[in-house]
Design a protein around this motif. Sequence first.
Motif, PDB file in Angstrom:
ATOM      1  N   THR A  89       0.835  -1.201   0.000  1.00  0.00           N
ATOM      2  CA  THR A  89       0.000   0.000   0.000  1.00  0.00           C
ATOM      3  C   THR A  89       0.870   1.251   0.000  1.00  0.00           C
ATOM      4  OG1 THR A  89      -1.737  -1.161   1.212  1.00  0.00           O
ATOM      5  CG2 THR A  89      -1.811   1.245   1.253  1.00  0.00           C
ATOM      6  N   SER A 109      -4.483   6.994  -1.770  1.00  0.00           N
ATOM      7  CA  SER A 109      -3.681   5.773  -1.670  1.00  0.00           C
ATOM      8  C   SER A 109      -3.978   4.834  -2.829  1.00  0.00           C
ATOM      9  CB  SER A 109      -3.966   5.073  -0.343  1.00  0.00           C
ATOM     10  OG  SER A 109      -5.316   4.665  -0.279  1.00  0.00           O
ATOM     11  N   ILE A 111      -2.732   0.492  -4.139  1.00  0.00           N
ATOM     12  CA  ILE A 111      -2.060  -0.752  -3.784  1.00  0.00           C
ATOM     13  C   ILE A 111      -1.369  -1.305  -5.027  1.00  0.00           C
ATOM     14  CG2 ILE A 111      -2.387  -3.153  -3.028  1.00  0.00           C
ATOM     15  CD1 ILE A 111      -4.899  -2.119  -1.510  1.00  0.00           C
TER      16      ILE A 111
END
Length: 113
Positions: A89, A109, A111
């Motif tokens: 992440t 964010s 991943i």
Amino acid sequence: MKTILLAVMIGIWATGAMAHSPLDATTPANDATVTEMPTEVLMDFKGDIRLTRVSITHADTHTVDMDLGDQTAFTQEFVLPIQDMGAGTYVVEWRGLGDDGHALNGTFSFIVE
């Protein structure tokens, strides 16, 4: 009289809120899962902003300040190179100054599998 005062206060608040330049879109998109590490991050704002600091944290362990390079002008779109820190992440935290003088900040964010 109270109704007029309330309407004026709401109008002033709404105008001030619209004057800010929030983050409109990112690449990779917020909360996206990608299979390859991107070489850069694109940040697109709703209005002109000058970024003052952008940092990226990988899996809650490493935080690195991203290179803003010569991107110091007020603009809506920024393309920043990103270091490959492996799968996991990534959280991007940004700070800036809107062309209306207000300090702005936020996070997004993604991943990497």
